[in-house]
Enzyme design. Structure first.
Site, PDB file in Angstrom:
ATOM      1  N   TRP A  52       3.236  -5.716 -57.987  1.00  0.00           N
ATOM      2  CA  TRP A  52       4.588  -5.632 -57.434  1.00  0.00           C
ATOM      3  C   TRP A  52       5.206  -7.024 -57.342  1.00  0.00           C
ATOM      4  CZ3 TRP A  52       8.140  -2.413 -57.802  1.00  0.00           C
ATOM      5  CH2 TRP A  52       9.302  -2.532 -57.045  1.00  0.00           C
ATOM      6  N   GLU A  67       9.803   0.952 -60.034  1.00  0.00           N
ATOM      7  CA  GLU A  67       8.477   1.516 -59.769  1.00  0.00           C
ATOM      8  C   GLU A  67       7.854   2.052 -61.059  1.00  0.00           C
ATOM      9  OE1 GLU A  67       6.694   1.146 -57.157  1.00  0.00           O
ATOM     10  OE2 GLU A  67       8.160   0.665 -55.608  1.00  0.00           O
ATOM     11  N   TYR A 116      11.096  -9.043 -49.322  1.00  0.00           N
ATOM     12  CA  TYR A 116      11.166  -7.634 -49.707  1.00  0.00           C
ATOM     13  C   TYR A 116      10.662  -6.747 -48.569  1.00  0.00           C
ATOM     14  CZ  TYR A 116      10.153  -3.292 -52.180  1.00  0.00           C
ATOM     15  OH  TYR A 116      10.098  -1.973 -52.552  1.00  0.00           O
TER      16      TYR A 116
END
Length: 190
Positions: free
Chosen positions: A49, A41, A19
């Site tokens: 995350w 988000e 990522y």
């Protein structure tokens, strides 16, 4: 042996590395990708995350590829299906916010021609380049994320406080918060 210097947060697992190396901080102007990032988000609030990255493919499937048109039309039956899907974040308010956010996203598209034009106008259509020495120096929010969050909320968006908006800004490249010695900033991979 090639040693790649990354931002400190991205060294825990392969998903985070991929990522970081391929997405985070890369300017993105595609409405579909911007919508997915905004929703991920908003769903991430209170979670790591890393958890979101692990669930991303499952979430894409459950949320019809994050198709804004389809999500904006979700019914209470779809909400119940999502609430019973063990592969997604089963938080009723976040699911309902996703539907509401899809509707608000479409209104911005109608007003501005694209969500991309709307969101990138906040940074004069070019990424903000920061020069942080360490990840500890990177703020969790800024005056600009405050401003964007306030504007989004005034347009009906939910679960998009200033910290979440700043994380979104980082993820889609509105701000480049790769630390100064990260290979994404330096181009040096060894």
């Amino acid at each position: 042996m090639v040693i790649i210097k990354r931002c400190e947060w991205a060294n825990s697992n392969d998903l985070e590395k991929q990522y970081h190396d391929n997405e985070w901080g890369t300017p993105n102007y595609d409405d579909a990708t911007l919508f997915e990032s905004l929703i991920l988000e908003s769903m991430q609030a209170g979670l790591s995350w890393s958890t979101m990255l692990k669930k991303r493919d499952t979430l894409r499937k459950a949320y019809d590829g994050f198709d804004v048109d389809k999500i904006s039309q979700y019914t209470t039956d779809k909400v119940e299906l999502l609430m019973n899907d063990e592969g997604v974040i089963r938080h009723r308010l976040k699911i309902q916010a996703t539907i509401s956010n899809a509707q608000s996203f479409k209104l911005i598209q109608n007003e501005y021609g694209s969500f991309s034009d709307y969101i990138w106008s906040f940074v004069d259509f070019k990424p903000i380049k920061t020069h942080w020495e360490t990840i500890k120096s990177v703020p969790s929010s800024t005056e600009l994320s405050d401003k964007i969050s306030k504007d989004l909320k005034s347009r009906g968006f939910k679960f998009l406080g200033t910290t979440t908006v700043y994380a979104f800004m980082q993820s889609v490249g509105l701000v480049d918060d790769h630390v100064v010695d990260c290979f994404r900033r330096t181009g040096i991979t060894n």
